[in-house]
Design a protein around this motif. Structure first.
Motif, mmCIF file in Angstrom:
data_model
loop_
_atom_site.group_PDB
_atom_site.id
_atom_site.type_symbol
_atom_site.label_atom_id
_atom_site.label_comp_id
_atom_site.label_asym_id
_atom_site.label_seq_id
_atom_site.Cartn_x
_atom_site.Cartn_y
_atom_site.Cartn_z
ATOM 1 N N MET A 138 1.683 50.739 -1.817
ATOM 2 C CA MET A 138 2.164 49.617 -2.688
ATOM 3 C C MET A 138 2.363 50.025 -4.168
ATOM 4 O O MET A 138 3.243 49.620 -4.652
ATOM 5 C CB MET A 138 1.038 48.581 -2.689
ATOM 6 C CG MET A 138 0.959 47.819 -1.438
ATOM 7 S SD MET A 138 2.316 47.473 -0.398
ATOM 8 C CE MET A 138 3.028 46.226 -1.406
ATOM 9 N N TRP A 139 1.549 51.004 -4.829
ATOM 10 C CA TRP A 139 1.888 51.162 -5.979
ATOM 11 C C TRP A 139 3.249 52.117 -6.121
ATOM 12 O O TRP A 139 3.882 51.869 -7.107
ATOM 13 C CB TRP A 139 0.618 52.121 -6.454
ATOM 14 C CG TRP A 139 -0.315 51.462 -7.089
ATOM 15 C CD1 TRP A 139 -0.612 50.158 -7.053
ATOM 16 C CD2 TRP A 139 -1.688 51.834 -7.576
ATOM 17 N NE1 TRP A 139 -1.905 49.753 -7.476
ATOM 18 C CE2 TRP A 139 -2.404 50.701 -7.837
ATOM 19 C CE3 TRP A 139 -2.067 53.104 -7.915
ATOM 20 C CZ2 TRP A 139 -3.846 50.856 -8.518
ATOM 21 C CZ3 TRP A 139 -3.340 53.338 -8.361
ATOM 22 C CH2 TRP A 139 -4.294 51.955 -8.749
ATOM 23 N N ILE A 152 -1.011 44.396 2.210
ATOM 24 C CA ILE A 152 -1.738 43.896 0.872
ATOM 25 C C ILE A 152 -0.648 44.197 -0.254
ATOM 26 O O ILE A 152 0.090 44.692 0.125
ATOM 27 C CB ILE A 152 -2.948 44.991 0.536
ATOM 28 C CG1 ILE A 152 -2.362 46.436 0.658
ATOM 29 C CG2 ILE A 152 -3.873 44.548 1.671
ATOM 30 C CD1 ILE A 152 -3.437 47.362 0.116
ATOM 31 N N THR A 166 -2.876 51.015 -0.523
ATOM 32 C CA THR A 166 -2.807 50.633 -2.096
ATOM 33 C C THR A 166 -1.799 51.305 -2.768
ATOM 34 O O THR A 166 -1.105 51.100 -3.286
ATOM 35 C CB THR A 166 -4.148 50.894 -2.988
ATOM 36 O OG1 THR A 166 -5.094 50.903 -1.980
ATOM 37 C CG2 THR A 166 -4.161 49.592 -3.501
ATOM 38 N N GLU A 207 0.074 45.182 -4.522
ATOM 39 C CA GLU A 207 -0.848 45.801 -5.481
ATOM 40 C C GLU A 207 -1.370 45.168 -6.629
ATOM 41 O O GLU A 207 -0.849 43.692 -6.613
ATOM 42 C CB GLU A 207 -0.146 47.061 -5.888
ATOM 43 C CG GLU A 207 1.289 46.908 -6.350
ATOM 44 C CD GLU A 207 1.445 46.393 -7.702
ATOM 45 O OE1 GLU A 207 1.115 47.220 -8.527
ATOM 46 O OE2 GLU A 207 2.241 45.224 -7.706
ATOM 47 N N TYR A 219 10.120 46.182 -2.830
ATOM 48 C CA TYR A 219 9.027 45.306 -3.507
ATOM 49 C C TYR A 219 9.148 45.166 -4.939
ATOM 50 O O TYR A 219 8.559 44.209 -5.645
ATOM 51 C CB TYR A 219 7.885 46.032 -3.076
ATOM 52 C CG TYR A 219 6.540 45.803 -3.510
ATOM 53 C CD1 TYR A 219 5.829 44.531 -2.997
ATOM 54 C CD2 TYR A 219 5.816 46.481 -4.622
ATOM 55 C CE1 TYR A 219 4.576 44.152 -3.593
ATOM 56 C CE2 TYR A 219 4.686 45.775 -5.129
ATOM 57 C CZ TYR A 219 4.079 44.805 -4.421
ATOM 58 O OH TYR A 219 2.835 44.415 -4.925
ATOM 59 N N ASN A 220 9.643 46.350 -5.553
ATOM 60 C CA ASN A 220 9.548 46.359 -7.222
ATOM 61 C C ASN A 220 10.498 45.070 -7.515
ATOM 62 O O ASN A 220 10.144 44.709 -8.772
ATOM 63 C CB ASN A 220 9.627 47.564 -7.644
ATOM 64 C CG ASN A 220 11.234 48.205 -7.196
ATOM 65 O OD1 ASN A 220 11.850 47.590 -6.255
ATOM 66 N ND2 ASN A 220 11.800 49.246 -7.740
ATOM 67 N N LEU A 235 5.625 51.595 -4.082
ATOM 68 C CA LEU A 235 6.720 50.595 -4.022
ATOM 69 C C LEU A 235 7.108 49.850 -5.418
ATOM 70 O O LEU A 235 8.312 49.643 -5.664
ATOM 71 C CB LEU A 235 6.395 49.920 -2.896
ATOM 72 C CG LEU A 235 6.468 50.318 -1.567
ATOM 73 C CD1 LEU A 235 6.324 49.172 -0.501
ATOM 74 C CD2 LEU A 235 8.006 50.774 -1.368
#
Lengths: 415, 467
Positions: free
Chosen positions: A93-94, B92, A90, B94, B60-61, A96
């Motif tokens: 991902m944050w 996954i 997680t 966010e 991704y952003n 990113l």
């Protein structure tokens, strides 16, 4: 990839949907078809007609084509992730997504992160780690730059071969240390005691305790360097406390050689009660002068959530005299709480001890907290300020004029 | 940086990028501006294509930013595509992306997809209340009320506080639908408002009214009204609940005030044990009082008057019908000064009991203690909102009790132009949503946002069932 794009472009140029369906790439082209139909609808508004050779959905192809290998990889991996690994995922991902998340996190930090009670606590903790990481990285970079510059400078001096002889012996840090320690040792025999009350561990969070210890380390060092140091006492100091643990992180082996008196006794047991003065911002009494015969007590507490009256309660319980710094009297206060950090307190007390000059001592109050020094008492200034405010807001015009006339009767005449 | 009006090709993008100050963040900044200007989606697509061709990948952003644009414009098929790509690309997602996907899909006819995404989001974190809001609204919009309530209950179970908007949507979408189960759930929401002392705003109130009136065969009628000071509803003559606490609540509150407010972590912080003991014996010997006055607070009502005169006026104004008064003050009042004249103080002490605390003691805590100790009939006088004392109470239930008790027992004095004061009396009735089965009385706020937590509405919705 490139060839796939070319192919797509060709398909688009011929721009016939059935043709695509005939082609053997049904699966891959499916999203294309859907969006193509969308863009067909869009063609009605002419303002935004894509130029013919532009393929707007090519990026989807690219994203999907890069996938084929990776998908097989992820499938082979075990589906069930441990909670730690999931948290790590997680966080990645944050990162990113562009949030303030540190790049590297230790297992311990990850656990602390997961134990945070709320979303906002988690965010705050991550931001704290992120900023810490950033600072560390910047420091490292600066160090390297410095080293390079040093090397360059050395090369140049070695080229010129000009070693200048100084008439003075160079004093190294160790020599200075010896001198400071000599003074501190003297203060332990003859110096005025200054007490730090170490009984606030329960009122603080872990972060606050670490900050307290940092401030204490700073205070100790500036005391050691001063001309006439205090004899520092850590009272109510328990040996296996969190304070102790944090101190060891800073001092390591030097901890046992510190020229400080540490005791688990209370200051009332060490010193006569009538000599003690507890310094606290909540005190109703204001300090007028620095008394060389008194023993001042400072509470070792960082209080981020403004727990009012905690240290005053200590003094009340023991029936000690209290005092607050005369901040209001000398400074036009701007913003911020009136409680100062421990090292600021230390500097102020040291300066007072040496010079008894309030103006000089209060220089150590952070500049952002006050607007300036006062040369008139505040009450008088307040009167003028109130008057100015009422004039500005135009309230009660007549009354203000009357009052104004009363104060400045010579210059201003009411008709 | 103005986003272009038309899709550009690679060369044109490259040129723009090179002219930009920080080429590394060019795409991000550009997409942000597109979101702000609500640019056409094709323009964003062409940028993404350019990025994909250059890097062989889209970060991704950037994908999330593109998704934001799609959600903003309701491009459902695009949202789908982005979701497919993200899911295939990353193990996954966010929470931000999940929120966007849920928001985007719940407004479309594929709203059930939003629910599956909500399930997915639950695996990594508690979804935000806006996500729940979108799903609940989508479900109720499609008349799947069971599902909506299920989500709502789940949300409450996770301590996610629903917005008034969601609660309102339940009433909006249930209009004209009959069903015992549904009615029970909606009454449940009204009771939730009651328990948490939440007041609906005007439009919410309208939704409640319309729902009641739309229930087929039940014949509910709603009227807007103001409740009289006596606590009687002018429409149906029903007497509202009074503001007294039950015996158990009352004892509970007194105990908690002593424990949390007066003692707290350290009795020395607000007073000292000796002083508190002295005060206790003082109060016990003179019980019960009818009105307890915060002397210092009252003495500042009129800034142009001497402080002891203010206090004297207040005492004169309150001392009617042999009411027993207790005035709390500090020791400095006893020292003859320009604001505190000894003669006037002497005269006042004949009319009321006085207790003088130390100058550094917080006398508000004593005020609460004396009032609670005197019994339910006793009122107190201060202009203070007592918010800091409420905050000392550790759980929300006791805080609600405190608010209720405060509403029923606090008298507020207001300065008047003439010499005396006007009293704003304590409320005799309790200002919460309440029902008797065939009537409902619901207080509501005129404005949407809640500005002051202590301010209570004076307007009510009265709903009654005509048999």
């Amino acid at each position: 990839m490139q060839s796939a794009n070319m192919l797509l472009k060709k398909i688009l140029r011929s721009s016939v949907l059935p043709f695509a369906a005939q082609h053997g790439m049904k699966k891959d082209l499916f999203p294309l078809c859907r969006t193509l139909s969308v863009s067909l609808c869009l063609k009605q508004d002419n303002s935004c007609q894509p130029s013919e050779k532009l393929d707007l959905d090519a990026w989807k192809k690219v994203m999907k084509s890069g996938l084929q290998e990776e998908v097989t990889e992820t499938v082979s991996e075990p589906q069930e992730l441990s909670s730690l690994a999931a948290a790590r995922e997680t966080l990645e991902m944050w990162r990113l997504a562009g949030r303030s998340v540190p790049e590297n996190m230790s297992e311990e930090q990850l656990k602390t992160f997961m134990e945070c009670p709320s979303k906002s606590a988690k965010k705050k903790y991550l931001r704290f780690l992120y900023l810490k990481e950033l600072c560390k990285r910047n420091d490292k970079r600066k160090m390297e730059e410095k080293r390079e510059r040093k090397l360059e400078a050395q090369e140049q001096t070695s080229k010129t071969e000009e070693t200048q002889r100084s008439p003075f012996m160079s004093l190294w840090d160790s020599t200075m240390d010896k001198a400071y320690n000599w003074r501190a040792a003297q203060s332990m025999i003859f110096g005025q005691p200054l007490v730090f009350d170490m009984s606030f561990e329960k009122e603080m969070s872990v972060r606050e305790v670490t900050n307290t210890v940092k401030q204490l380390v700073l205070s100790e060092s500036c005391n050691r360097r001063s001309v006439d140091p205090f004899h520092i006492h850590f009272c109510n100091f328990k040996d296996d406390s969190l304070y102790h643990k944090e101190f060891l992180k800073y001092y390591r082996e030097a901890w046992d050689k510190l020229l400080i008196t540490m005791t688990d006794q209370c200051y009332t047991e060490v010193f006569p009660k009538e000599k003690l003065i507890y310094l606290t911002a909540d005190s109703p009494k204001v300090m007028k002068t620095f008394d060389h015969d008194k023993i001042y007590i400072v509470g070792s507490m960082v209080d981020k959530s403004i727990k009012k009256g905690v240290s005053l309660a200590r003094a009340k319980r023991l029936g000690l005299e209290t005092a607050a710094l005369p901040l209001e009297k000398y400074l036009l206060w701007n913003t911020g709480a009136k409680n100062l950090t421990l090292d600021q307190m230390m500097r102020i007390l040291l300066t007072l001890k040496d010079t008894a000059d309030w103006k000089k001592a209060l220089e150590f109050v952070p500049k952002r907290k006050y607007c300036g020094f006062l040369n008139k008492p505040v009450s008088e200034l307040k009167k003028t300020l109130d008057l100015m405010n009422t004039l500005k807001f135009g309230k009660r015009q007549q009354e203000v004029q009357k009052e104004f006339a009363k104060i400045y009767s010579k210059k201003y005449k009411l008709k | 940086l103005q986003p272009p009006e038309k899709p550009l090709d690679a060369e044109e993008w490259n040129r723009l990028r090179e002219n930009f100050r920080l080429p590394e963040v060019f795409e991000e900044v550009m997409l942000n501006n597109m979101i702000r200007c609500n640019s056409h989606i094709d323009v964003a697509k062409s940028l993404l294509t350019h990025v994909a061709k250059r890097n062989g990948d889209v970060a991704y952003n950037i994908l999330v930013k593109y998704l934001t644009l799609c959600v903003q414009q309701g491009q459902v098929s695009e949202i789908h595509d982005v979701y497919d790509i993200m899911k295939a690309r990353f193990k996954i997602l966010e929470i931000g992306a999940y929120n966007l996907l849920i928001k985007g899909l719940s407004n479309s006819d594929q709203w059930r997809m939003a629910l599956t995404i909500l399930e997915e989001a639950k695996k990594i974190m508690i979804p935000s209340r806006t996500s729940y809001e979108s799903c609940i609204k989508a479900a109720s919009r499609h008349q799947d009320m069971n599902l909506a309530f299920e989500l709502h209950n789940e949300m409450l179970a996770k301590n996610v506080v629903p917005t008034l908007d969601v609660l309102q949507s339940f009433f909006d979408f249930s209009r004209g639908v009959k069903g015992a189960e549904l009615q029970k759930e909606l009454f449940g929401i009204l009771l939730y408002l009651r328990e948490n002392q939440i007041y609906p705003h005007k439009t919410f109130m309208q939704s409640i009214k319309l729902w009641f009136e739309s229930i087929p065969g039940e014949n509910w009628r709603g009227h807007l009204t103001n409740i009289k000071d006596s606590g009687q509803c002018p429409v149906c003559n029903h007497q509202l609940e009074d503001s007294n606490l039950s015996e158990e609540e009352y004892n509970n509150l007194s105990e908690r005030i002593i424990r949390d407010v007066i003692h707290g972590t350290d009795t020395f912080r607000k007073t000292s044990p000796q002083e508190f003991e002295a005060f206790q014996t003082f109060v016990e010997n003179r019980l019960p009082f009818d009105i307890v006055i915060d002397g210092l607070n009252v003495s500042h009502i009129k800034p142009r008057k001497m402080q002891c005169e203010n206090l004297f006026d207040a005492i004169k104004c309150l001392a009617k019908e042999n009411a027993r008064l207790l005035v709390l003050g500090r020791k400095h009042m006893l020292v003859n000064s320009s604001n505190w004249k000894r003669e006037i103080m002497k005269e006042m002490q004949n009319k009321a009991d006085f207790f003088f605390a130390e100058n550094i003691t917080e006398d508000d805590a004593f005020l609460l203690y004396a009032t609670l100790r005197s019994g339910k009939h006793c009122k107190f006088v201060t202009r203070d909102f007592l918010r800091d004392h409420k905050a000392c109470l550790s759980d929300s239930l006791t805080r609600h009790l405190f608010r209720k008790w405060q509403r029923g027992h606090q008298i507020v004095l207001k300065p008047m132009v003439s010499s005396l004061f006007s009293q704003q009396p304590a409320f005799r009735y309790d200002c919460v949503v309440q029902t008797t089965g065939d009537t409902w009385h619901i207080p509501y706020k005129e404005v949407f946002e809640e500005k002051y937590s202590y301010r209570i509405p004076r307007k009510w919705l009265c709903i009654q069932q005509k048999r």
